[in-house]
Enzyme design. Structure first.
Site, PDB file in Angstrom:
ATOM      1  N   ASP A 146       0.749  -1.194  -0.173  1.00  0.00           N
ATOM      2  CA  ASP A 146      -0.020  -0.045  -0.160  1.00  0.00           C
ATOM      3  C   ASP A 146       0.866   1.288  -0.163  1.00  0.00           C
ATOM      4  OD1 ASP A 146      -2.127   1.740   0.243  1.00  0.00           O
ATOM      5  OD2 ASP A 146      -2.547   1.299   2.203  1.00  0.00           O
ATOM      6  N   GLU A 175      -2.479  10.070  -1.223  1.00  0.00           N
ATOM      7  CA  GLU A 175      -3.684   9.489  -1.295  1.00  0.00           C
ATOM      8  C   GLU A 175      -4.306   9.075   0.244  1.00  0.00           C
ATOM      9  OE1 GLU A 175      -5.979   5.564  -1.213  1.00  0.00           O
ATOM     10  OE2 GLU A 175      -4.260   5.775  -0.233  1.00  0.00           O
ATOM     11  N   GLU A 176      -3.335   8.770   1.247  1.00  0.00           N
ATOM     12  CA  GLU A 176      -3.724   8.388   2.463  1.00  0.00           C
ATOM     13  C   GLU A 176      -4.307   9.414   3.438  1.00  0.00           C
ATOM     14  OE1 GLU A 176      -4.004   5.123   3.163  1.00  0.00           O
ATOM     15  OE2 GLU A 176      -2.321   4.211   2.266  1.00  0.00           O
ATOM     16  N   ASP A 226      -3.264  -1.020  -6.690  1.00  0.00           N
ATOM     17  CA  ASP A 226      -3.480  -0.764  -5.348  1.00  0.00           C
ATOM     18  C   ASP A 226      -3.213  -1.900  -4.518  1.00  0.00           C
ATOM     19  OD1 ASP A 226      -3.116   0.584  -2.849  1.00  0.00           O
ATOM     20  OD2 ASP A 226      -4.751   1.960  -3.214  1.00  0.00           O
ATOM     21  N   HIS A 249      -3.287  -1.686   6.427  1.00  0.00           N
ATOM     22  CA  HIS A 249      -3.350  -0.800   7.411  1.00  0.00           C
ATOM     23  C   HIS A 249      -2.679  -1.164   8.629  1.00  0.00           C
ATOM     24  CE1 HIS A 249      -5.936   2.620   5.299  1.00  0.00           C
ATOM     25  NE2 HIS A 249      -4.881   2.359   4.533  1.00  0.00           N
TER      26      HIS A 249
END
Length: 389
Positions: free
Chosen positions: A139, A186-187, A233, A335
């Protein structure tokens, strides 16, 4: 990214399938593999990306510099741009944080601005704030590395193709390019919302929508020039399954699924239980073949919901066609602190890299332009699709 269920309104698709031709088995067999370049400790492509790289930090800048330097060295014919924007975040206490997108483009020679349609290979390169020390291997360090490797794998073939076209006036009507978009921000910094996520993608899509090409151009804006936005992704975990999310690009999904099927049939997928190295251990007894792309036969009536919010959102909202390659369900390390190099499934990483390379090569019509010795056309290359189980 977050999973998001909705009823989608699909825009009519101008099919680009007519410009898409298959590559033969010899080509598939001879694509270079990343091998040592993807070593998690010493690999020249992947290892420098496997570090915390939150937007606006030193780590983010170091990873960006590594990828820019790599492109300059390995892809000297590509035009590199850095797209800069800034925004406050929930953690920045009113201070604006910089977000820098990397854009690398290769177009046919002697083409005019605004007359080239492009395949965009897209991933984000930033990582999450929490948990502390988060690496983000799937990620999305690995997708970034895959894109870089795929671009280099096709680069010489692009040169040969365009040199061969130089004296063919009819061939010059085909003006297709390829673009790398490595996006920042992005995060989410705290919690995924419309304003705390997709910082770089939102800024780029907005700017490209309002940046006009010269009058009489084939494409009015850089946004219009995106024939397909191929977003990678969460790739690199074991046993992924990727649905077909959008009806208007299901034809492209099927092309990639056909390539996956062919690669497995040729014994080129290392993660397969039927890879020659594993069959030998089981006296050639085959097992049921698992597939990454599981919905090649999905019917139009079944496209009624389910997508994953990701960097494509601001582009899709402006009419760009999206092929989103992201597993559902998400890999177990999503995550989590375990999303690091040690928890990658390297056979799967290599298989995705080969598949993305093959898809890009087919999109750019590169059959016959790779230096692999014999380039005879096989029966596979005469077919647009293979029957997929």
């Amino acid at each position: 990214m977050v999973f998001f269920a909705t009823i989608l309104s699909f825009l009519p698709l101008l099919s680009f399938a007519t410009a898409y031709s298959a590559i033969n088995d010899d080509t598939l067999k001879n694509f270079p593999t990343p091998s040592d370049e993807f070593d998690i400790d010493t690999g020249s492509i992947l290892a420098p990306i496997l570090r915390p790289r939150v937007s606006g930090t030193e780590g983010n800048a170091a990873v960006r510099q590594h990828m820019v330097d790599w492109i300059k060295k390995e892809l000297p014919e590509w035009r590199i741009e850095l797209h800069n924007s800034s925004s406050t975040t929930p953690l920045s206490k009113g201070k604006k944080i910089p977000f820098v997108n990397i854009i690398a483009t290769r177009d046919p020679p002697n083409t005019r601005v605004g007359d080239v349609g492009r395949l965009a290979l897209v991933a984000h390169y930033d990582s999450k704030v929490a948990p502390a020390g988060f690496i983000g291997a799937i990620d999305s360090a690995v997708p970034c590395a895959m894109i870089l490797h795929a671009a280099r794998s096709i680069d010489k073939a692009l040169t040969k193709k365009w040199e061969a076209m130089a004296d063919n006036l009819d061939a010059l009507d085909e003006q297709k390019g390829v673009q790398i978009l490595l996006l920042d921000g992005e995060e989410a910094f705290v919690t995924w919302t419309a304003t705390d996520s997709l910082y770089g993608a939102r800024a780029l899509a907005e700017e490209w929508e309002s940046s006009f090409h010269p009058a009489m151009s084939t494409y009015h804006t850089p946004l219009d020039s995106l024939d397909l936005f191929l977003l990678l992704d969460l790739l690199g975990g074991a046993s992924p399954t990727v649905p077909s999310y959008f009806k208007t690009t299901h034809w492209a999904y099927k092309h990639m699924a056909t390539l996956e099927h062919r690669l497995r049939e040729l014994g080129l997928f290392k993660s397969s239980p039927n890879h020659p190295s594993k069959l030998a251990e089981r006296n050639n007894k085959k097992r049921k073949e698992p597939y990454f792309l599981t919905e090649a036969k999905k019917k139009d009536k079944n496209f009624v919901g389910g997508m994953v919010e990701d960097d494509h959102i601001p582009f899709m909202a402006r009419g760009v066609e999206i092929l989103h390659i992201i597993p559902t369900p998400f890999p177990y390390q999503w995550h989590e602190i375990t999303d690091d190099g040690a928890h990658l499934h390297m056979d799967t990483v290599e298989d995705w890299t080969r598949l993305v390379t093959a898809f890009t090569a087919e999109w750019m019509d590169l059959e016959g332009h790779f230096d692999i010795g014999s380039q005879k056309r096989t029966e596979h290359a005469e077919k647009s699709e293979l029957e997929i189980p």
